[in-house]
Design an enzyme around this catalytic site. Structure first.
Site, PDB file in Angstrom:
ATOM      1  N   ASP A  35     -44.657  44.003  36.453  1.00 15.21           N
ATOM      2  CA  ASP A  35     -44.962  43.845  37.435  1.00 15.21           C
ATOM      3  C   ASP A  35     -45.669  41.469  37.560  1.00 15.21           C
ATOM      4  O   ASP A  35     -43.911  41.519  36.622  1.00 15.21           O
ATOM      5  CB  ASP A  35     -46.902  43.149  36.739  1.00 15.21           C
ATOM      6  CG  ASP A  35     -47.904  42.388  37.812  1.00 15.21           C
ATOM      7  OD1 ASP A  35     -48.022  42.414  38.618  1.00 15.21           O
ATOM      8  OD2 ASP A  35     -49.090  41.779  37.378  1.00 15.21           O
ATOM      9  N   SER A  36     -45.962  41.383  38.433  1.00 11.76           N
ATOM     10  CA  SER A  36     -45.501  40.179  39.126  1.00 11.76           C
ATOM     11  C   SER A  36     -45.039  38.820  37.273  1.00 11.76           C
ATOM     12  O   SER A  36     -44.623  37.917  37.334  1.00 11.76           O
ATOM     13  CB  SER A  36     -46.065  39.432  40.086  1.00 11.76           C
ATOM     14  OG  SER A  36     -47.590  38.828  39.759  1.00 11.76           O
ATOM     15  N   TYR A  65     -47.530  37.274  43.310  1.00 13.84           N
ATOM     16  CA  TYR A  65     -46.426  37.986  44.253  1.00 13.84           C
ATOM     17  C   TYR A  65     -47.339  37.555  45.562  1.00 13.84           C
ATOM     18  O   TYR A  65     -47.157  37.648  46.462  1.00 13.84           O
ATOM     19  CB  TYR A  65     -46.477  39.323  44.134  1.00 13.84           C
ATOM     20  CG  TYR A  65     -45.241  39.330  43.157  1.00 13.84           C
ATOM     21  CD1 TYR A  65     -44.775  38.638  43.004  1.00 13.84           C
ATOM     22  CD2 TYR A  65     -44.573  40.436  43.059  1.00 13.84           C
ATOM     23  CE1 TYR A  65     -43.208  38.536  42.280  1.00 13.84           C
ATOM     24  CE2 TYR A  65     -43.719  40.937  42.442  1.00 13.84           C
ATOM     25  CZ  TYR A  65     -42.455  40.004  41.890  1.00 13.84           C
ATOM     26  OH  TYR A  65     -41.364  39.905  40.674  1.00 13.84           O
ATOM     27  N   GLY A  66     -48.749  37.240  45.586  1.00 12.80           N
ATOM     28  CA  GLY A  66     -49.943  37.510  46.433  1.00 12.80           C
ATOM     29  C   GLY A  66     -49.046  36.196  47.659  1.00 12.80           C
ATOM     30  O   GLY A  66     -49.815  36.946  49.069  1.00 12.80           O
ATOM     31  N   CYS A  69     -48.059  46.845  39.901  1.00 14.35           N
ATOM     32  CA  CYS A  69     -48.801  45.640  40.930  1.00 14.35           C
ATOM     33  C   CYS A  69     -49.491  46.191  42.150  1.00 14.35           C
ATOM     34  O   CYS A  69     -47.966  46.770  42.619  1.00 14.35           O
ATOM     35  CB  CYS A  69     -47.701  44.590  41.228  1.00 14.35           C
ATOM     36  SG  CYS A  69     -47.325  43.224  42.376  1.00 14.35           S
ATOM     37  N   ASN A  70     -50.087  46.246  42.386  1.00 15.57           N
ATOM     38  CA  ASN A  70     -51.001  46.238  43.866  1.00 15.57           C
ATOM     39  C   ASN A  70     -49.869  45.621  45.029  1.00 15.57           C
ATOM     40  O   ASN A  70     -50.095  46.689  45.794  1.00 15.57           O
ATOM     41  CB  ASN A  70     -52.564  46.413  43.911  1.00 15.57           C
ATOM     42  CG  ASN A  70     -53.171  46.521  43.242  1.00 15.57           C
ATOM     43  OD1 ASN A  70     -53.475  48.257  43.464  1.00 15.57           O
ATOM     44  ND2 ASN A  70     -53.141  46.722  42.127  1.00 15.57           N
ATOM     45  N   THR A  71     -49.833  44.082  44.853  1.00 14.34           N
ATOM     46  CA  THR A  71     -48.576  43.490  45.267  1.00 14.34           C
ATOM     47  C   THR A  71     -48.003  43.990  46.747  1.00 14.34           C
ATOM     48  O   THR A  71     -47.323  44.429  47.274  1.00 14.34           O
ATOM     49  CB  THR A  71     -48.724  42.368  45.535  1.00 14.34           C
ATOM     50  OG1 THR A  71     -50.276  41.461  44.915  1.00 14.34           O
ATOM     51  CG2 THR A  71     -48.100  41.302  47.049  1.00 14.34           C
ATOM     52  N   GLU A  76     -52.606  34.108  34.983  1.00 16.84           N
ATOM     53  CA  GLU A  76     -51.549  34.157  33.401  1.00 16.84           C
ATOM     54  C   GLU A  76     -51.410  33.238  33.053  1.00 16.84           C
ATOM     55  O   GLU A  76     -51.149  32.890  32.330  1.00 16.84           O
ATOM     56  CB  GLU A  76     -50.389  33.448  34.784  1.00 16.84           C
ATOM     57  CG  GLU A  76     -50.030  34.962  35.822  1.00 16.84           C
ATOM     58  CD  GLU A  76     -49.130  36.098  35.225  1.00 16.84           C
ATOM     59  OE1 GLU A  76     -48.104  35.122  34.641  1.00 16.84           O
ATOM     60  OE2 GLU A  76     -49.155  36.748  35.281  1.00 16.84           O
ATOM     61  N   CYS A  83     -55.870  44.504  41.843  1.00 12.24           N
ATOM     62  CA  CYS A  83     -55.053  43.827  40.690  1.00 12.24           C
ATOM     63  C   CYS A  83     -55.017  43.916  39.822  1.00 12.24           C
ATOM     64  O   CYS A  83     -56.218  44.025  39.020  1.00 12.24           O
ATOM     65  CB  CYS A  83     -54.654  42.189  42.086  1.00 12.24           C
ATOM     66  SG  CYS A  83     -53.977  41.336  40.887  1.00 12.24           S
ATOM     67  N   THR A  84     -54.083  44.428  38.843  1.00 11.16           N
ATOM     68  CA  THR A  84     -53.408  44.391  37.140  1.00 11.16           C
ATOM     69  C   THR A  84     -53.536  43.037  36.948  1.00 11.16           C
ATOM     70  O   THR A  84     -53.890  43.634  35.518  1.00 11.16           O
ATOM     71  CB  THR A  84     -52.342  45.145  37.544  1.00 11.16           C
ATOM     72  OG1 THR A  84     -51.272  43.988  37.809  1.00 11.16           O
ATOM     73  CG2 THR A  84     -51.995  46.007  37.927  1.00 11.16           C
ATOM     74  N   HIS A  85     -54.049  41.896  37.485  1.00 10.83           N
ATOM     75  CA  HIS A  85     -54.679  40.733  36.421  1.00 10.83           C
ATOM     76  C   HIS A  85     -56.275  41.202  36.332  1.00 10.83           C
ATOM     77  O   HIS A  85     -56.822  40.483  35.375  1.00 10.83           O
ATOM     78  CB  HIS A  85     -54.276  39.415  36.960  1.00 10.83           C
ATOM     79  CG  HIS A  85     -53.093  39.704  36.717  1.00 10.83           C
ATOM     80  ND1 HIS A  85     -51.550  40.456  38.220  1.00 10.83           N
ATOM     81  CD2 HIS A  85     -52.201  38.394  36.207  1.00 10.83           C
ATOM     82  CE1 HIS A  85     -50.952  40.151  37.582  1.00 10.83           C
ATOM     83  NE2 HIS A  85     -50.929  38.645  36.693  1.00 10.83           N
TER      84      HIS A  85
END
Length: 238
Positions: A11-12, A43-44, A74-76, A152, A184-186
């Site tokens: 992921d980012s 990454y968005g 990561c969806n983005t 983050e 979003c995975t976050h």
């Protein structure tokens, strides 16, 4: 590829850990390698070209460890790069998709809200996904600038984070959405706050468990499920 080889997950930043957790629970015997591209998170707000460049670099890193499969957690990155990645790398690959299908099946009001990054919402993949379920429910996308940054930073419960979540969730509730999709995975790390603001009559769902099941199916299909009896290892890189 061999069944004893590890699985790569990236992921980012730390968001993909929400997916890694589901994979480790479902497939505890598998060795996992997690990469967080933290210096470039989020990454968005990055270009499609930049995200593809970073994803390719991470794929090459995974291949140096002879991974048997890769999860783009990561969806983005999925929206921006997975089509090109599939054309370049021919190994089992699982990519994210917001849980719009189960949301459309669960909604009672016929209205589903999707919380995601701007890049995910503007992607062609997302527009196709919207169109696929347009006859089942009204899908309302909600971009959430700043939420990834809060996760983050490990800031999961401050007044600032709660205010941001409320800013993005309340417009969806005002439109009578009774299911919220975490695109979003976050965002699963903020699920308790999102649920508290949304209330008990609103379901909040994400794709982590479904991604783990898809990986299990794919490994089984290719004869790559680990037959080890011991718990698998998990290594983290940032």
């Amino acid at each position: 590829m061999h069944s004893k080889n590890p699985i790569g997950v990236f992921d980012s930043g730390v968001g993909g850990l929400s997916v890694l957790r589901e994979i480790h629970q479902l497939l505890p015997q598998e060795d996992l390698i997690y990469v967080a591209d933290s210096v470039h998170a989020p990454y968005g707000d990055k270009s499609k070209e930049f995200i593809l460049e970073r994803s390719t670099a991470i794929f090459e890193f995974f291949l140096s460890y002879k991974v048997k499969a890769i999860v783009v957690a990561c969806n983005t990155a999925t929206a921006a790069a997975v089509k090109e990645l599939r054309s370049i790398y021919h190994l089992p690959m699982v990519a994210m998709e917001p849980a719009v299908k189960p949301a459309a099946e669960k909604t009672q009001t016929g209205i589903v809200g999707v919380l995601a990054t701007s890049r995910t919402i503007s992607s062609n993949n997302f527009q196709i996904l919207f169109a696929r379920f347009a006859d089942q429910a009204k899908i309302i996308p909600q971009a959430c600038p700043g939420l990834v940054d809060q996760v983050e930073q490990g800031d999961l419960d401050s007044a600032e984070t709660r205010a941001l979540v409320a800013q993005y969730v309340q417009p969806l509730l005002a439109q009578n959405a009774d299911v919220l999709v975490l695109g979003c995975t976050h965002y699963p790390f903020l699920k308790s706050i999102i649920q508290a603001i949304a209330g008990d009559n609103v379901q909040v769902i994400d794709s982590g468990a479904a991604i783990a099941r898809r990986l299990h199916h794919l490994l089984g299909h290719h004869g790559l499920l680990s037959d080890g009896q011991q718990a698998g290892s998990v290594h983290f890189y940032s």
